[in-house]
Design a protein around this motif. Structure first.
Motif, mmCIF file in Angstrom:
data_model
loop_
_atom_site.group_PDB
_atom_site.id
_atom_site.type_symbol
_atom_site.label_atom_id
_atom_site.label_comp_id
_atom_site.label_asym_id
_atom_site.label_seq_id
_atom_site.Cartn_x
_atom_site.Cartn_y
_atom_site.Cartn_z
ATOM 1 N N GLU A 43 72.041 -13.480 -37.468
ATOM 2 C CA GLU A 43 72.089 -15.061 -37.721
ATOM 3 C C GLU A 43 72.850 -15.601 -36.749
ATOM 4 O O GLU A 43 72.675 -16.863 -36.282
ATOM 5 C CB GLU A 43 72.984 -15.384 -39.131
ATOM 6 C CG GLU A 43 72.152 -15.116 -40.374
ATOM 7 C CD GLU A 43 72.233 -13.553 -40.757
ATOM 8 O OE1 GLU A 43 71.586 -13.241 -41.800
ATOM 9 O OE2 GLU A 43 73.193 -12.862 -40.267
ATOM 10 N N SER A 134 66.856 -18.203 -41.008
ATOM 11 C CA SER A 134 68.195 -17.903 -40.542
ATOM 12 C C SER A 134 68.284 -16.859 -39.597
ATOM 13 O O SER A 134 69.149 -16.760 -38.892
ATOM 14 C CB SER A 134 69.059 -17.669 -41.878
ATOM 15 O OG SER A 134 68.824 -16.517 -42.528
ATOM 16 N N THR A 135 67.552 -15.885 -39.668
ATOM 17 C CA THR A 135 67.444 -14.367 -38.957
ATOM 18 C C THR A 135 66.469 -14.377 -37.655
ATOM 19 O O THR A 135 66.595 -13.538 -37.115
ATOM 20 C CB THR A 135 67.448 -13.162 -39.913
ATOM 21 O OG1 THR A 135 66.023 -13.409 -40.569
ATOM 22 C CG2 THR A 135 68.315 -13.303 -40.967
#
Length: 260
Positions: A43, A134-135
């Motif tokens: 992240e 998010s990743t």
């Protein structure tokens, strides 16, 4: 056979006084992290990807759009082929997690030179688009070279030291500082005229990229400013890490991603 070929290339490079690119030295699939690095989550570096050849991590890369990855040209040298190349995104583990995607096309800079390491940049087009979250996120490419002394960071799964560093299955990062090209090529450091216009340097005491980190990101001000390229060993005093300068090569990348 791969290790024999790469060992021969390394010996030839040393014999001719060349500095070996950071992705081309013999390495075990277990070689594993940035020198002086700290474990991090994906992240915090969602643009970072692992390039996998025949199932093993060997280089890094950065996401610049949903289906385009920027990496080092030398990571695309033989024996890398479309059939044995995959990209893992969205995981801070190089062996599992996230998504593992096939590569549809790859292109190295036409002006890349193995001996001088000039123009050490390339692009990959993924067979299917990444889903951002998010990743997994794209990072903007710098349009101006950061100033000497600017804060920066490097990340990857490369070796902990030049000679047999311990391994890590987890992504690591290290904070560093930009060394401008004119400073890096000066008598202050040991490279001299080997540092060319398409290169930028970064240095911090006992911190550096190393074998297996090639192609990965040098980030400053939230932008991709460099691509991990080469160096004299790893974290060696008086020899900063050297990167392809994204600001100098940005126009090539923008054009290449249209045609790759």
């Amino acid at each position: 056979m791969f290790l024999q070929i790469v060992t021969l290339l390394a010996l030839l490079a040393i014999t001719n006084g060349a500095v070996i690119p950071l992705g081309l030295e013999p390495q075990s699939p277990q070689d594993g992290r940035i020198v002086g690095g700290t474990a991090t989550s994906i992240e915090d570096h969602p643009w970072q990807v692992s390039l996998q050849r025949s199932g093993a991590h060997f280089c890094g890369g950065s996401i610049i759009s949903s289906n385009i990855i920027v990496t080092a040209a030398h990571c695309l040298d033989s024996p890398t082929t479309l059939s044995n190349l995959r990209v893992r995104a969205g995981s801070n583990k190089r062996t599992y997690g996230g998504v593992l995607l096939q590569v549809a096309a790859m292109k190295a800079h036409e002006g890349y030179n193995y001996q001088t390491k000039v123009n050490d940049i390339g692009v990959l087009r993924l067979q299917s688009s990444l889903t951002f979250g998010s990743t997994i996120k794209a990072i903007a490419m710098a349009s101006a070279t950061p100033a000497h002394g600017s804060a920066a960071s490097i990340s990857g799964w490369g070796k902990t030291s030049y000679s047999g560093g311990s391994s890590s299955a987890t992504l690591l990062y290290a904070n560093t500082k930009i060394v401008g090209r004119s400073q890096c090529a000066s008598s202050t450091y040991g490279y001299g005229s080997s540092v060319m216009a398409t290169m930028i340097c970064a240095a911090a005491a006992n911190k550096d990229a190393c074998q297996g980190d090639s192609g990965g990101p040098l980030v400053s001000g939230g932008q991709l400013v460099g691509v991990i390229s080469w160096g004299q060993e790893c974290a060696l005093a008086n020899y900063p890490g050297v990167f392809a300068n994204v600001a100098e090569l940005r126009d090539w990348v923008l054009q290449a991603q249209k045609t790759v």
